[in-house]
Design a protein around this motif. Structure first.
Motif, short mmCIF file in Angstrom:
data_model
loop_
_atom_site.label_atom_id
_atom_site.label_comp_id
_atom_site.label_asym_id
_atom_site.label_seq_id
_atom_site.Cartn_x
_atom_site.Cartn_y
_atom_site.Cartn_z
N ARG A 159 1.38 5.15 1.22
CA ARG A 159 0.98 6.03 2.30
C ARG A 159 1.56 7.42 2.08
O ARG A 159 2.68 7.54 1.62
N THR B 198 -0.58 -5.10 8.48
CA THR B 198 -0.32 -3.68 8.73
C THR B 198 -1.34 -3.14 9.72
O THR B 198 -2.55 -3.36 9.55
N CYS B 199 -0.86 -2.45 10.74
CA CYS B 199 -1.73 -1.88 11.77
C CYS B 199 -1.38 -0.41 11.96
O CYS B 199 -0.21 -0.07 12.14
N PRO C 222 0.82 -1.20 0.00
CA PRO C 222 0.00 0.00 0.00
C PRO C 222 0.85 1.24 0.00
O PRO C 222 1.95 1.27 0.51
N ALA D 182 -5.53 3.03 -0.34
CA ALA D 182 -5.60 1.59 -0.58
C ALA D 182 -6.65 1.33 -1.64
O ALA D 182 -7.71 1.94 -1.62
N HIS E 283 2.41 3.06 13.69
CA HIS E 283 2.34 2.00 12.68
C HIS E 283 3.09 0.79 13.22
O HIS E 283 4.21 0.93 13.71
N GLU F 183 -7.06 2.74 12.63
CA GLU F 183 -7.43 3.26 11.32
C GLU F 183 -7.24 2.22 10.23
O GLU F 183 -7.97 2.20 9.24
N THR F 184 -6.22 1.38 10.37
CA THR F 184 -5.93 0.38 9.35
C THR F 184 -5.61 -0.95 10.01
O THR F 184 -4.79 -1.01 10.93
N SER F 185 -6.27 -2.01 9.56
CA SER F 185 -5.97 -3.36 10.00
C SER F 185 -6.08 -4.25 8.77
O SER F 185 -7.18 -4.60 8.34
N ALA F 186 -4.94 -4.56 8.18
CA ALA F 186 -4.92 -5.30 6.93
C ALA F 186 -4.00 -6.51 7.05
O ALA F 186 -2.95 -6.44 7.67
N VAL G 78 -4.18 7.08 4.12
CA VAL G 78 -3.86 5.75 3.61
C VAL G 78 -4.59 5.56 2.30
O VAL G 78 -5.80 5.65 2.24
#
Length: 216
Positions: free
Chosen positions: A21, A97-98, A19, A37, A113, A83-86, A35
């Motif tokens: 950023r 990714t967190c 991804p 994505a 991050h 915000e991001t949990s992938a 982010v």
């Protein structure tokens, strides 16, 4: 500031399918994370299916964001929001990714991050997962060296910490556990305005990294 993604490679450091950023300055030194994505198929492992872990690979998958100590996250990022949990496969690897932020809350804007990449032994068995992770860490060394990187002995051989942004309000850490590469970024505004000092960001990033290492 796109150097962050280039240096740490969230996730997988420049591999196809990672991804993008972009960090944007917002107000008096505050950092806003955007982010970008696309679809999951484009984000993870585009163009080639993942290869499963070999029996010799200690870590068969990247941990979920829930594995990051919650109390530590709350202390570093007041009113933290995930915000991001992938999570998904990459070429010869599995990555997660967190991203937690407190941007837009009553607390000081801060971002954390944590990225995990479990590298797997290649199909031919020529390069082990541990060696692949070690090579990636070695690739980060010259990049970090340009930014005043320091070794972090307590996190193991090859572990590094360096300023995450040119204004010195953040820090980045990279280290390895067997075939797992772990990367941490922490930064934002200090209480009462003004940028967080690098020393504080560095110590906090290393402290979280130690907690993450202990949980693996």
């Amino acid at each position: 500031m796109n150097r962050i993604g280039r240096a740490l490679g969230f996730p997988g450091g420049g591999q196809e399918g990672s991804p993008r950023r972009l960090w944007i300055a917002a107000g008096a030194g505050a950092l806003l994370l955007v982010v970008v994505a696309v679809t999951a198929g484009l984000l993870w492992g585009r163009g080639s299916p993942a290869v499963g872990a070999d029996e010799a690979d200690t870590h068969a998958a990247a941990p979920a964001c829930s594995s990051v100590p919650r109390q530590e996250v709350r202390e570093l990022v007041p009113d933290a929001a995930l915000e991001t949990s992938a999570h998904g496969p990459m070429d010869n690897a599995d990555s997660s990714t967190c991203v937690w932020t407190s941007v837009g809350t009553e607390g000081p804007p801060r971002s954390l991050h944590v990225d995990f990449t479990a590298h797997f032994t290649d199909k031919a068995g020529d390069v082990s997962g541990a060696r692949a992770a070690d090579r990636r860490l070695e690739q980060l060394a010259p990049i970090g060296g340009l930014e005043g990187a320091e070794p972090v002995p307590e996190l193991g051989e090859g572990a590094l910490v360096w300023p995450g942004t040119s204004d010195g309000t953040s820090a980045e850490v990279a280290f390895r556990r067997d075939n797992m590469l772990i990367q941490v970024f922490y930064g934002g505004d200090a209480d009462g305005g003004g940028g967080m000092g690098y020393d504080a960001a560095r110590d906090s990033a290393i402290g979280l990294a130690e907690q993450v290492a202990a949980s693996l």
